[in-house]
Design a protein around this motif. Structure first.
Motif, PDB file in Angstrom:
ATOM      1  N   THR A 274      -2.146  -3.818   6.853  1.00 22.05           N
ATOM      2  CA  THR A 274      -2.881  -2.623   7.277  1.00 22.05           C
ATOM      3  C   THR A 274      -4.317  -2.980   7.636  1.00 22.05           C
ATOM      4  O   THR A 274      -4.848  -2.545   8.669  1.00 22.05           O
ATOM      5  CB  THR A 274      -2.890  -1.581   6.135  1.00 22.05           C
ATOM      6  OG1 THR A 274      -1.561  -1.394   5.672  1.00 22.05           O
ATOM      7  CG2 THR A 274      -3.479  -0.271   6.604  1.00 22.05           C
ATOM      8  N   LEU A 275      -4.953  -3.775   6.764  1.00 20.37           N
ATOM      9  CA  LEU A 275      -6.350  -4.161   7.021  1.00 20.37           C
ATOM     10  C   LEU A 275      -6.470  -4.936   8.325  1.00 20.37           C
ATOM     11  O   LEU A 275      -7.409  -4.742   9.104  1.00 20.37           O
ATOM     12  CB  LEU A 275      -6.878  -5.013   5.863  1.00 20.37           C
ATOM     13  CG  LEU A 275      -7.149  -4.268   4.560  1.00 20.37           C
ATOM     14  CD1 LEU A 275      -7.632  -5.237   3.487  1.00 20.37           C
ATOM     15  CD2 LEU A 275      -8.183  -3.177   4.799  1.00 20.37           C
TER      16      LEU A 275
ATOM     17  N   ASP B 248      -6.117   7.208  -1.008  1.00 16.27           N
ATOM     18  CA  ASP B 248      -5.080   7.918  -0.289  1.00 16.27           C
ATOM     19  C   ASP B 248      -4.392   6.990   0.706  1.00 16.27           C
ATOM     20  O   ASP B 248      -3.160   6.901   0.760  1.00 16.27           O
ATOM     21  CB  ASP B 248      -5.729   9.090   0.458  1.00 16.27           C
ATOM     22  CG  ASP B 248      -4.875  10.328   0.380  1.00 16.27           C
ATOM     23  OD1 ASP B 248      -3.944  10.337  -0.442  1.00 16.27           O
ATOM     24  OD2 ASP B 248      -5.152  11.271   1.141  1.00 16.27           O
ATOM     25  N   ALA B 249      -5.213   6.276   1.474  1.00 21.08           N
ATOM     26  CA  ALA B 249      -4.696   5.439   2.550  1.00 21.08           C
ATOM     27  C   ALA B 249      -3.811   4.319   2.012  1.00 21.08           C
ATOM     28  O   ALA B 249      -2.923   3.841   2.706  1.00 21.08           O
ATOM     29  CB  ALA B 249      -5.854   4.858   3.363  1.00 21.08           C
ATOM     30  N   PHE B 250      -4.074   3.881   0.764  1.00 20.11           N
ATOM     31  CA  PHE B 250      -3.274   2.791   0.224  1.00 20.11           C
ATOM     32  C   PHE B 250      -2.280   3.274  -0.834  1.00 20.11           C
ATOM     33  O   PHE B 250      -1.879   2.528  -1.722  1.00 20.11           O
ATOM     34  CB  PHE B 250      -4.179   1.687  -0.318  1.00 20.11           C
ATOM     35  CG  PHE B 250      -4.952   1.022   0.778  1.00 20.11           C
ATOM     36  CD1 PHE B 250      -4.318   0.173   1.678  1.00 20.11           C
ATOM     37  CD2 PHE B 250      -6.302   1.289   0.965  1.00 20.11           C
ATOM     38  CE1 PHE B 250      -5.019  -0.417   2.722  1.00 20.11           C
ATOM     39  CE2 PHE B 250      -7.007   0.704   2.001  1.00 20.11           C
ATOM     40  CZ  PHE B 250      -6.368  -0.149   2.889  1.00 20.11           C
TER      41      PHE B 250
ATOM     42  N   GLU C 257     -15.150   9.610   0.497  1.00 16.48           N
ATOM     43  CA  GLU C 257     -14.848   8.373   1.207  1.00 16.48           C
ATOM     44  C   GLU C 257     -13.880   7.496   0.401  1.00 16.48           C
ATOM     45  O   GLU C 257     -12.883   6.996   0.913  1.00 16.48           O
ATOM     46  CB  GLU C 257     -16.165   7.589   1.335  1.00 16.48           C
ATOM     47  CG  GLU C 257     -16.621   7.270   2.733  1.00 16.48           C
ATOM     48  CD  GLU C 257     -18.011   6.672   2.646  1.00 16.48           C
ATOM     49  OE1 GLU C 257     -18.092   5.444   2.503  1.00 16.48           O
ATOM     50  OE2 GLU C 257     -19.007   7.438   2.689  1.00 16.48           O
ATOM     51  N   VAL C 258     -14.233   7.320  -0.899  1.00 19.52           N
ATOM     52  CA  VAL C 258     -13.431   6.440  -1.747  1.00 19.52           C
ATOM     53  C   VAL C 258     -12.061   7.058  -2.002  1.00 19.52           C
ATOM     54  O   VAL C 258     -11.040   6.372  -1.973  1.00 19.52           O
ATOM     55  CB  VAL C 258     -14.172   6.160  -3.068  1.00 19.52           C
ATOM     56  CG1 VAL C 258     -13.302   5.341  -3.999  1.00 19.52           C
ATOM     57  CG2 VAL C 258     -15.475   5.424  -2.797  1.00 19.52           C
ATOM     58  N   GLU C 259     -12.030   8.375  -2.211  1.00 20.90           N
ATOM     59  CA  GLU C 259     -10.738   9.033  -2.414  1.00 20.90           C
ATOM     60  C   GLU C 259      -9.852   8.846  -1.196  1.00 20.90           C
ATOM     61  O   GLU C 259      -8.637   8.679  -1.308  1.00 20.90           O
ATOM     62  CB  GLU C 259     -10.951  10.526  -2.712  1.00 20.90           C
ATOM     63  CG  GLU C 259     -11.418  10.764  -4.132  1.00 20.90           C
ATOM     64  CD  GLU C 259     -11.543  12.237  -4.475  1.00 20.90           C
ATOM     65  OE1 GLU C 259     -11.302  13.082  -3.586  1.00 20.90           O
ATOM     66  OE2 GLU C 259     -11.891  12.537  -5.632  1.00 20.90           O
TER      67      GLU C 259
ATOM     68  N   GLN D 262      -0.330  -2.210  -8.547  1.00 21.25           N
ATOM     69  CA  GLN D 262      -1.283  -1.100  -8.379  1.00 21.25           C
ATOM     70  C   GLN D 262      -2.695  -1.562  -8.711  1.00 21.25           C
ATOM     71  O   GLN D 262      -3.649  -1.230  -8.001  1.00 21.25           O
ATOM     72  CB  GLN D 262      -0.877   0.071  -9.281  1.00 21.25           C
ATOM     73  CG  GLN D 262       0.381   0.781  -8.798  1.00 21.25           C
ATOM     74  CD  GLN D 262       0.988   1.650  -9.885  1.00 21.25           C
ATOM     75  OE1 GLN D 262       0.631   1.561 -11.055  1.00 21.25           O
ATOM     76  NE2 GLN D 262       1.929   2.500  -9.492  1.00 21.25           N
ATOM     77  N   GLN D 263      -2.834  -2.342  -9.782  1.00 23.60           N
ATOM     78  CA  GLN D 263      -4.160  -2.839 -10.149  1.00 23.60           C
ATOM     79  C   GLN D 263      -4.757  -3.661  -9.017  1.00 23.60           C
ATOM     80  O   GLN D 263      -5.935  -3.532  -8.692  1.00 23.60           O
ATOM     81  CB  GLN D 263      -4.084  -3.699 -11.413  1.00 23.60           C
ATOM     82  CG  GLN D 263      -3.828  -2.902 -12.673  1.00 23.60           C
ATOM     83  CD  GLN D 263      -4.054  -3.736 -13.925  1.00 23.60           C
ATOM     84  OE1 GLN D 263      -5.085  -4.353 -14.096  1.00 23.60           O
ATOM     85  NE2 GLN D 263      -3.058  -3.766 -14.786  1.00 23.60           N
ATOM     86  N   GLN D 264      -3.922  -4.519  -8.421  1.00 28.94           N
ATOM     87  CA  GLN D 264      -4.462  -5.371  -7.367  1.00 28.94           C
ATOM     88  C   GLN D 264      -4.843  -4.542  -6.145  1.00 28.94           C
ATOM     89  O   GLN D 264      -5.834  -4.818  -5.488  1.00 28.94           O
ATOM     90  CB  GLN D 264      -3.446  -6.474  -7.010  1.00 28.94           C
ATOM     91  CG  GLN D 264      -4.009  -7.603  -6.193  1.00 28.94           C
ATOM     92  CD  GLN D 264      -5.173  -8.321  -6.860  1.00 28.94           C
ATOM     93  OE1 GLN D 264      -6.247  -7.741  -7.038  1.00 28.94           O
ATOM     94  NE2 GLN D 264      -4.983  -9.563  -7.224  1.00 28.94           N
ATOM     95  N   ARG D 265      -4.066  -3.481  -5.868  1.00 27.07           N
ATOM     96  CA  ARG D 265      -4.442  -2.628  -4.725  1.00 27.07           C
ATOM     97  C   ARG D 265      -5.730  -1.875  -5.023  1.00 27.07           C
ATOM     98  O   ARG D 265      -6.567  -1.680  -4.149  1.00 27.07           O
ATOM     99  CB  ARG D 265      -3.290  -1.667  -4.402  1.00 27.07           C
ATOM    100  CG  ARG D 265      -2.163  -2.365  -3.639  1.00 27.07           C
ATOM    101  CD  ARG D 265      -1.096  -1.384  -3.196  1.00 27.07           C
ATOM    102  NE  ARG D 265      -0.292  -0.913  -4.317  1.00 27.07           N
ATOM    103  CZ  ARG D 265       0.277   0.285  -4.363  1.00 27.07           C
ATOM    104  NH1 ARG D 265       0.115   1.130  -3.356  1.00 27.07           N
ATOM    105  NH2 ARG D 265       1.003   0.628  -5.394  1.00 27.07           N
TER     106      ARG D 265
END
Lengths: 244, 269
Positions: free
Chosen positions: A184-185, A125-127, A119-121, A144-147
């Motif tokens: 996206t969210l 992937d999605a982001f 699920e987390v992977e 990247q850290q914030q994402r």
């Protein structure tokens, strides 16, 4: 229709200063509400109050109509339903990005690593972070850290997301990649409250914009109304400075 | 070669030359003037006697094994007790109030009394209760005295490590729904412990040396064994031998601690 998240007369003092001075706000399912205003206006404190990181003095906070601000309520169960992302990312530096995101689902929801990892992977992937999951925070750029921090909050499958000036610590060229995540969210129907200085984003993406000053919402409305026809002199003055 | 590099090479050569000359001069002074002191012959015979050293060194090494044993079982106990005390002092819930008071009292008492005194009081006092063997062993109670004293210091270092983790880490962990205990265990402690590894290394080095204090209550470790030889041979060289054995262990350990410390400073920047 009852609001997903409702604030009624929320009041918070630091010493004698009212940081939130009777705030009323409704956030409906799937809405993106932007809080704007000068630093010190109470935006961050309001978000911290919603996530019960700060106790409020007066008023109530309703999530799905249930009062979550009652003193003595179990804050863990509330926080598990409300995700929060901070200005300074606050990733755990001793864990990989993937472990950062799996910690809370494992500990709070009691899921096994095997159950949660796919699920987390998928979220990584999605982001666009698939190739970053096994890296440590100090090997990632600010954007990247914030994402990753957003993915970490999403891994708990929250009903509401709070964003506290999440692009303010980023280099200008990295702001876009984080704001894209928010779009996206939004397209996926996430309910979000965003404290921000990104006026362009608020204007383009928000369903509702609230201008905060002195711990009060001075003016609120659809972005078009706030940005094009602000009623309050204080809002006009702020926007004149912010959009200069 | 640029002008800058030539200048720097010149500077480097100059400082190397100065360092060499000053070292040679200092060594020469020691070599010339120390033997001119009136007592030098006697000191040389009684402190730097090669035959005595050769004869006693194997036995001293045997005794040093006792030091290592006491060190080896005390160090893990100190780490565990120190961490527990640090956590007790950090506990927030009102039910933990007695623990907090206990933790504060513990660190105050055992940091406030000289180690030798603690070793004496516990090492002689508790076996004095007339406990049956092996519960009256000076090895046991001497180790307990070391454990209590060092746990107090180690607890304070752990506590400073816990404080050194930025509070935003706690906020982020709480916001995910973790409990206070989970935040401590999964987020704060791993970072805190890493931050204090160099300081704790220095405590280990100090402990290694303080094991010798147990000689006052009975155990024949290296310092005591050196004392036995001193009386037997009327010569102080065994003490020098003991010092050398300690240095062989502590100098590399100290250098390693310094290296860890330096590396941490670099990472912070």
């Amino acid at each position: 229709m009852t609001a997903k998240l409702s604030l009624r007369n929320v009041t918070k003092y630091f010493g004698d200063t009212a940081v939130c001075n009777g705030i009323d706000l409704d956030v409906h399912d799937g809405e993106l509400v932007c809080l704007i205003g000068a630093s010190g206006g109470g935006k961050s404190t309001l978000l911290r109050c919603i996530n019960l990181l700060e106790p409020i003095e007066d008023g109530e906070i309703l999530l799905d109509g249930q009062d979550i601000s009652t003193p003595g309520i179990d804050p863990q169960s509330v926080r598990a339903r409300i995700g929060m992302v901070f200005q300074s990312y606050n990733l755990f530096p001793h864990m990989t990005a993937l472990d950062n995101a799996m910690l809370a689902p494992k500990r709070v929801l009691g899921k096994s690593k095997q159950a949660i990892q796919p699920e987390v992977e998928h979220l990584f992937d999605a982001f666009g972070l698939a190739d970053r999951m096994h890296q440590y925070p100090d090997q990632l750029s600010g954007g990247q850290q914030q994402r990753v921090a957003i993915v970490r909050a999403l891994a708990m499958q929250p009903e509401v997301m709070l964003f506290d000036e999440i692009t303010s610590a980023l280099d200008p060229q990295l702001v876009g990649e984080v704001l894209d995540v928010l779009l996206t969210l939004k397209s996926r129907g996430m309910t979000m409250v965003l404290a921000t200085h990104e006026m362009g984003f608020a204007r383009q993406a928000a369903d509702k914009v609230c201008f905060l000053q002195g711990g009060k919402i001075l003016e609120e409305g659809p972005p078009k109304a706030i940005f094009e026809h602000p009623q309050e002199p204080a809002t006009r003055a702020f926007l004149a400075r912010a959009l200069k | 070669m640029t002008r800058r590099q030539m200048y720097e090479r010149h500077q480097r050569r100059k400082s190397t030359l100065i360092a060499t000359v000053s070292t040679v001069v200092a060594m020469l002074c020691l070599y010339v003037f120390v033997p001119m002191t009136p007592g030098w012959d006697k000191v040389q015979k009684s402190f730097f006697n090669w035959e005595v050293l050769q004869k006693t060194l194997p036995k001293l090494l045997d005794a040093f094994v006792v030091n290592i044993m006491i060190f080896a079982w005390s160090a893990p106990a100190i780490a565990v007790l120190g961490l527990l005390i640090a956590l007790a002092r950090n506990a927030k819930s009102p039910a933990m109030f007695p623990l907090r008071v206990f933790g504060a009292t513990f660190t105050d008492v055992f940091r406030g009394v000289p180690v030798v005194l603690t070793v004496y009081l516990i090492g002689f006092g508790i076996p004095g209760l007339g406990l049956p063997r092996p519960w009256n062993s000076p090895y046991l109670w001497g180790s307990v005295a070391l454990i209590l004293t060092y746990a107090a210091y180690v607890a304070e270092i752990f506590r400073s490590g816990i404080d050194s983790v930025h509070h935003s880490q706690r906020a982020a962990a709480l916001s995910l729904g973790l409990s206070e205990g989970q935040v401590m265990r999964d987020v704060i402690l791993p970072q805190a412990i890493r931050n204090v590894v160099p300081s704790q290394m220095n405590m280990l080095i100090a402990l290694q040396k303080d094991v010798s204090l147990l000689s006052f209550i009975g155990p024949v470790e290296i310092f005591r064994q050196a004392g036995v030889f001193k009386s037997l041979l009327a010569n102080f060289t065994p003490y020098v031998g003991a010092a050398i054995i300690f240095l062989v262990i502590t100098i590399p350990a100290t250098r390693y601690a310094d290296y860890l410390m330096a590396r941490q400073m670099r990472e912070r920047r």
